[in-house]
Design a protein around this motif. Structure first.
Motif, PDB file in Angstrom:
ATOM      1  N   MET A 242      -0.618  -0.813 -14.696  1.00  0.00           N
ATOM      2  CA  MET A 242      -0.410  -0.720 -13.370  1.00  0.00           C
ATOM      3  C   MET A 242      -0.599  -2.141 -12.937  1.00  0.00           C
ATOM      4  O   MET A 242      -0.759  -3.238 -13.553  1.00  0.00           O
ATOM      5  CB  MET A 242      -1.916   0.011 -12.864  1.00  0.00           C
ATOM      6  N   ILE A 243       0.204  -2.219 -11.769  1.00  0.00           N
ATOM      7  CA  ILE A 243       0.558  -3.606 -11.034  1.00  0.00           C
ATOM      8  C   ILE A 243      -0.476  -3.450  -9.717  1.00  0.00           C
ATOM      9  O   ILE A 243      -0.170  -2.451  -9.133  1.00  0.00           O
ATOM     10  CB  ILE A 243       1.990  -3.712 -10.611  1.00  0.00           C
ATOM     11  N   THR A 244      -1.075  -4.388  -9.446  1.00  0.00           N
ATOM     12  CA  THR A 244      -1.827  -4.383  -8.054  1.00  0.00           C
ATOM     13  C   THR A 244      -1.382  -5.478  -7.168  1.00  0.00           C
ATOM     14  O   THR A 244      -0.312  -6.264  -7.586  1.00  0.00           O
ATOM     15  CB  THR A 244      -3.359  -4.608  -8.288  1.00  0.00           C
ATOM     16  N   GLY A 245      -1.722  -5.440  -6.011  1.00  0.00           N
ATOM     17  CA  GLY A 245      -1.415  -6.734  -5.112  1.00  0.00           C
ATOM     18  C   GLY A 245      -1.963  -6.493  -3.595  1.00  0.00           C
ATOM     19  O   GLY A 245      -3.158  -6.237  -3.551  1.00  0.00           O
ATOM     20  N   HIS A 246      -1.311  -6.640  -2.643  1.00  0.00           N
ATOM     21  CA  HIS A 246      -1.762  -6.470  -1.287  1.00  0.00           C
ATOM     22  C   HIS A 246      -2.646  -7.665  -0.885  1.00  0.00           C
ATOM     23  O   HIS A 246      -2.517  -8.382   0.167  1.00  0.00           O
ATOM     24  CB  HIS A 246      -2.510  -5.367  -1.152  1.00  0.00           C
ATOM     25  N   THR A 247      -3.487  -8.321  -1.888  1.00  0.00           N
ATOM     26  CA  THR A 247      -4.433  -9.382  -1.237  1.00  0.00           C
ATOM     27  C   THR A 247      -3.947 -10.783  -1.743  1.00  0.00           C
ATOM     28  O   THR A 247      -4.609 -11.583  -1.365  1.00  0.00           O
ATOM     29  CB  THR A 247      -5.771  -9.083  -2.024  1.00  0.00           C
ATOM     30  N   HIS A 248      -2.655 -10.851  -2.488  1.00  0.00           N
ATOM     31  CA  HIS A 248      -1.762 -12.100  -2.543  1.00  0.00           C
ATOM     32  C   HIS A 248      -2.646 -12.866  -3.598  1.00  0.00           C
ATOM     33  O   HIS A 248      -2.639 -13.963  -3.594  1.00  0.00           O
ATOM     34  CB  HIS A 248      -1.919 -12.890  -1.459  1.00  0.00           C
ATOM     35  N   GLN A 249      -3.601 -12.252  -4.310  1.00  0.00           N
ATOM     36  CA  GLN A 249      -4.309 -12.754  -5.378  1.00  0.00           C
ATOM     37  C   GLN A 249      -3.823 -12.683  -6.926  1.00  0.00           C
ATOM     38  O   GLN A 249      -2.661 -12.132  -6.709  1.00  0.00           O
ATOM     39  CB  GLN A 249      -5.807 -12.256  -5.659  1.00  0.00           C
ATOM     40  N   VAL A 250      -4.233 -13.453  -7.797  1.00  0.00           N
ATOM     41  CA  VAL A 250      -3.536 -13.344  -9.253  1.00  0.00           C
ATOM     42  C   VAL A 250      -4.758 -13.043 -10.236  1.00  0.00           C
ATOM     43  O   VAL A 250      -5.770 -13.481 -10.163  1.00  0.00           O
ATOM     44  CB  VAL A 250      -3.224 -14.983  -9.659  1.00  0.00           C
ATOM     45  N   PHE A 251      -3.997 -11.920 -10.950  1.00  0.00           N
ATOM     46  CA  PHE A 251      -4.913 -11.353 -11.920  1.00  0.00           C
ATOM     47  C   PHE A 251      -3.996 -11.208 -13.218  1.00  0.00           C
ATOM     48  O   PHE A 251      -3.006 -10.497 -13.006  1.00  0.00           O
ATOM     49  CB  PHE A 251      -5.556  -9.987 -11.539  1.00  0.00           C
ATOM     50  N   PRO A 252      -4.432 -11.452 -14.387  1.00  0.00           N
ATOM     51  CA  PRO A 252      -5.898 -12.162 -14.522  1.00  0.00           C
ATOM     52  C   PRO A 252      -5.843 -13.495 -13.907  1.00  0.00           C
ATOM     53  O   PRO A 252      -4.955 -14.350 -14.069  1.00  0.00           O
ATOM     54  CB  PRO A 252      -5.926 -12.074 -16.222  1.00  0.00           C
ATOM     55  N   GLY A 253      -7.089 -13.862 -13.711  1.00  0.00           N
ATOM     56  CA  GLY A 253      -7.380 -15.099 -13.029  1.00  0.00           C
ATOM     57  C   GLY A 253      -8.958 -15.230 -12.828  1.00  0.00           C
ATOM     58  O   GLY A 253      -9.469 -14.403 -12.823  1.00  0.00           O
ATOM     59  N   PRO A 254      -9.330 -16.542 -12.318  1.00  0.00           N
ATOM     60  CA  PRO A 254     -10.461 -16.848 -12.181  1.00  0.00           C
ATOM     61  C   PRO A 254     -11.338 -16.117 -10.991  1.00  0.00           C
ATOM     62  O   PRO A 254     -12.566 -15.882 -10.892  1.00  0.00           O
ATOM     63  CB  PRO A 254     -10.756 -18.192 -11.900  1.00  0.00           C
ATOM     64  N   ASP A 255     -10.535 -15.431  -9.942  1.00  0.00           N
ATOM     65  CA  ASP A 255     -11.292 -14.859  -9.016  1.00  0.00           C
ATOM     66  C   ASP A 255     -12.040 -13.499  -9.422  1.00  0.00           C
ATOM     67  O   ASP A 255     -12.646 -12.956  -8.425  1.00  0.00           O
ATOM     68  CB  ASP A 255     -10.045 -14.339  -7.911  1.00  0.00           C
ATOM     69  N   PHE A 256     -11.447 -12.940 -10.434  1.00  0.00           N
ATOM     70  CA  PHE A 256     -12.144 -11.868 -11.109  1.00  0.00           C
ATOM     71  C   PHE A 256     -12.883 -12.010 -12.195  1.00  0.00           C
ATOM     72  O   PHE A 256     -13.412 -11.218 -12.826  1.00  0.00           O
ATOM     73  CB  PHE A 256     -11.019 -10.814 -11.202  1.00  0.00           C
ATOM     74  N   ALA A 257     -13.297 -13.190 -12.429  1.00  0.00           N
ATOM     75  CA  ALA A 257     -14.416 -13.525 -13.696  1.00  0.00           C
ATOM     76  C   ALA A 257     -15.650 -12.748 -13.694  1.00  0.00           C
ATOM     77  O   ALA A 257     -16.016 -12.553 -14.535  1.00  0.00           O
ATOM     78  CB  ALA A 257     -14.686 -14.980 -13.789  1.00  0.00           C
ATOM     79  N   ASP A 258     -16.151 -12.574 -12.344  1.00  0.00           N
ATOM     80  CA  ASP A 258     -17.393 -11.795 -12.303  1.00  0.00           C
ATOM     81  C   ASP A 258     -17.424 -10.353 -12.167  1.00  0.00           C
ATOM     82  O   ASP A 258     -18.494  -9.792 -12.208  1.00  0.00           O
ATOM     83  CB  ASP A 258     -18.228 -12.420 -11.338  1.00  0.00           C
ATOM     84  N   GLN A 259     -16.217 -10.050 -12.382  1.00  0.00           N
ATOM     85  CA  GLN A 259     -16.236  -8.308 -12.361  1.00  0.00           C
ATOM     86  C   GLN A 259     -16.043  -7.892 -13.793  1.00  0.00           C
ATOM     87  O   GLN A 259     -15.367  -8.008 -14.537  1.00  0.00           O
ATOM     88  CB  GLN A 259     -14.779  -8.098 -11.584  1.00  0.00           C
ATOM     89  N   PRO A 260     -17.209  -6.881 -13.977  1.00  0.00           N
ATOM     90  CA  PRO A 260     -17.438  -6.686 -15.332  1.00  0.00           C
ATOM     91  C   PRO A 260     -16.427  -5.797 -15.895  1.00  0.00           C
ATOM     92  O   PRO A 260     -16.137  -5.615 -17.106  1.00  0.00           O
ATOM     93  CB  PRO A 260     -18.582  -5.759 -15.299  1.00  0.00           C
ATOM     94  N   LEU A 261     -15.619  -4.928 -15.190  1.00  0.00           N
ATOM     95  CA  LEU A 261     -14.732  -4.028 -15.652  1.00  0.00           C
ATOM     96  C   LEU A 261     -13.219  -4.810 -15.728  1.00  0.00           C
ATOM     97  O   LEU A 261     -12.102  -4.037 -15.961  1.00  0.00           O
ATOM     98  CB  LEU A 261     -14.466  -2.750 -14.708  1.00  0.00           C
ATOM     99  N   ALA A 262     -13.014  -5.982 -15.451  1.00  0.00           N
ATOM    100  CA  ALA A 262     -12.066  -6.856 -15.185  1.00  0.00           C
ATOM    101  C   ALA A 262     -11.843  -7.665 -16.388  1.00  0.00           C
ATOM    102  O   ALA A 262     -12.830  -8.675 -16.490  1.00  0.00           O
ATOM    103  CB  ALA A 262     -11.799  -7.429 -14.079  1.00  0.00           C
ATOM    104  N   ASP A 263     -11.109  -7.601 -17.426  1.00  0.00           N
ATOM    105  CA  ASP A 263     -11.139  -8.515 -18.573  1.00  0.00           C
ATOM    106  C   ASP A 263      -9.781  -9.317 -18.431  1.00  0.00           C
ATOM    107  O   ASP A 263      -8.645  -9.287 -18.405  1.00  0.00           O
ATOM    108  CB  ASP A 263     -10.443  -7.397 -19.477  1.00  0.00           C
ATOM    109  N   CYS A 264     -10.349 -10.650 -17.973  1.00  0.00           N
ATOM    110  CA  CYS A 264      -9.503 -11.690 -17.628  1.00  0.00           C
ATOM    111  C   CYS A 264      -8.808 -12.302 -18.692  1.00  0.00           C
ATOM    112  O   CYS A 264      -8.072 -13.252 -18.859  1.00  0.00           O
ATOM    113  CB  CYS A 264     -10.116 -12.751 -16.712  1.00  0.00           C
ATOM    114  N   VAL A 265      -9.179 -12.049 -20.099  1.00  0.00           N
ATOM    115  CA  VAL A 265      -8.556 -12.399 -21.239  1.00  0.00           C
ATOM    116  C   VAL A 265      -7.330 -11.612 -21.779  1.00  0.00           C
ATOM    117  O   VAL A 265      -6.136 -12.021 -21.953  1.00  0.00           O
ATOM    118  CB  VAL A 265      -9.457 -12.621 -22.302  1.00  0.00           C
TER     119      VAL A 265
END
Length: 347
Positions: A242-265
């Motif tokens: 899947m591709i996400t968007g709308h919020t203009h953020q970058v994933f994987p990236g440091p903005d989501f490092a604290d989200q347990p279900l988001a694997d930024c590696v």
């Protein structure tokens, strides 16, 4: 076309690279029209060079866009006011041979008639699974696209595959653009629409299902009206990437490092390969899937994702073909912003 696999076919592994942009907001030429200066690294003309590099390093690839492409820049407003046809961003996407594009909420900012006129020139399918007619009985645009493609394995053998692509936008769009959409459209929740549609795609022979989710990642809650439903969507069975968007953020990236279900590696949301490629062409989303084919069909063996910044191409010169295509629109936009709009007779 229906594909079948003889039981005697030996297993094989093919790689599929999914490239994606999101939230381009009609930024094509690397130029800041408000200061009338060049803007290095901004716009699809720059992004195109990185797309070229990423395509060239993959045996099999497709190119997708996740919405909010039509509005958001001076060129986009000029095109809408002047009735430019084909729309500059549509012309640029045609040039780059996009495979599928999803609608975002800002595509509705100029109204449905303008949107339909702009999309009439598109040489690619446009999908939106949860934007419905006012009575909720049908979608206003195609729910999904089924791409019949051929994958080449490491031994040079070709194998057929059917790729299903679905798109979603925030249901809040009917409130945000109520002046355009009142009595014309409604919207269902993203996860609700996906739960109904993914099995339909599988039944239609989709070997791989990709979700274009013009929505932020969110907290994974099951709120049916969630604006940011990416993480919740990743948990819908049957979605492979899947591709996400709308919020203009970058994933994987440091903005989501604290989200347990988001694997930024690995670039995964709830175990599903996913990315969010910034805005205005700042990044290209890259999802690499390893697919194994057996007598039972294709299976995703593994998948990783990243958001490649345009600086990865060291700000190579923008794509000459797109600049040539945009020249008349670039000059038109500069002239449009140079008009005298009024005179003040007193200091």
């Amino acid at each position: 076309m229906e594909f079948t696999v003889p039981l005697t076919v030996p297993p094989c592994v093919c790689n599929l690279r999914i490239l994606a942009t999101s939230d381009l907001h009609a930024h094509v030429v690397p130029h800041d029209y408000y200061t009338d200066r060049s803007a290095e690294g901004v716009g699809l003309a720059h992004t195109a060079r990185l797309i070229e590099i990423l395509r060239g390093s993959a045996t099999n690839s497709i190119l997708l866009d996740n919405g909010d492409f039509l509005q958001g820049s001076a060129m986009g407003d000029y095109a809408a006011e002047a009735g430019v046809n084909p729309h500059p961003i549509i012309a640029a996407m045609n040039y780059l041979d996009y495979d599928v594009v999803a609608l975002g909420n800002h595509e509705l900012n100029y109204g449905l008639p303008f949107l339909r006129q702009a999309l009439a020139a598109a040489q690619f399918p446009v999908v939106s699974a949860n934007l419905m007619t006012a009575d909720g009985q049908a979608t206003l645009f195609a729910r999904e696209a089924l791409l019949d493609r051929v994958l080449r394995d490491q031994d040079g053998r070709d194998w057929p595959i059917r790729i299903g692509v679905i798109g979603f936008l925030p249901p809040q769009v009917v409130a945000w653009d109520r002046l355009h959409l009142a009595d014309k459209a409604t919207a269902t929740g993203i996860v609700e629409a996906a739960r109904g549609l993914v099995p339909v795609l599988r039944a239609a022979g989709a070997d791989v299902v990709i979700a274009l989710c013009h929505s932020g990642i969110g907290d994974g809650s099951d709120d049916p009206d969630s604006e940011d439903a990416g993480l919740a969507l990743a948990r819908v069975p049957g979605i492979d990437a899947m591709i996400t968007g709308h919020t203009h953020q970058v994933f994987p990236g440091p903005d989501f490092a604290d989200q347990p279900l988001a694997d930024c590696v690995k670039g995964q949301l709830a175990g599903i390969p996913a990315c969010m490629p910034g805005s205005a062409g700042s990044h290209v989303g890259v999802i690499d899937l390893a697919l194994r084919r057996t007598a039972g069909g294709w299976q995703v063996e593994s998948g990783t994702a990243r958001a490649a910044p345009v600086t990865e191409a060291s700000y190579l010169p923008p794509c000459p073909g797109i600049l040539r295509l945009m020249d008349v629109h670039h000059r038109g936009t500069r002239a449009h912003l140079s008009r005298t709009v009024g005179l003040i007779e007193r200091p």
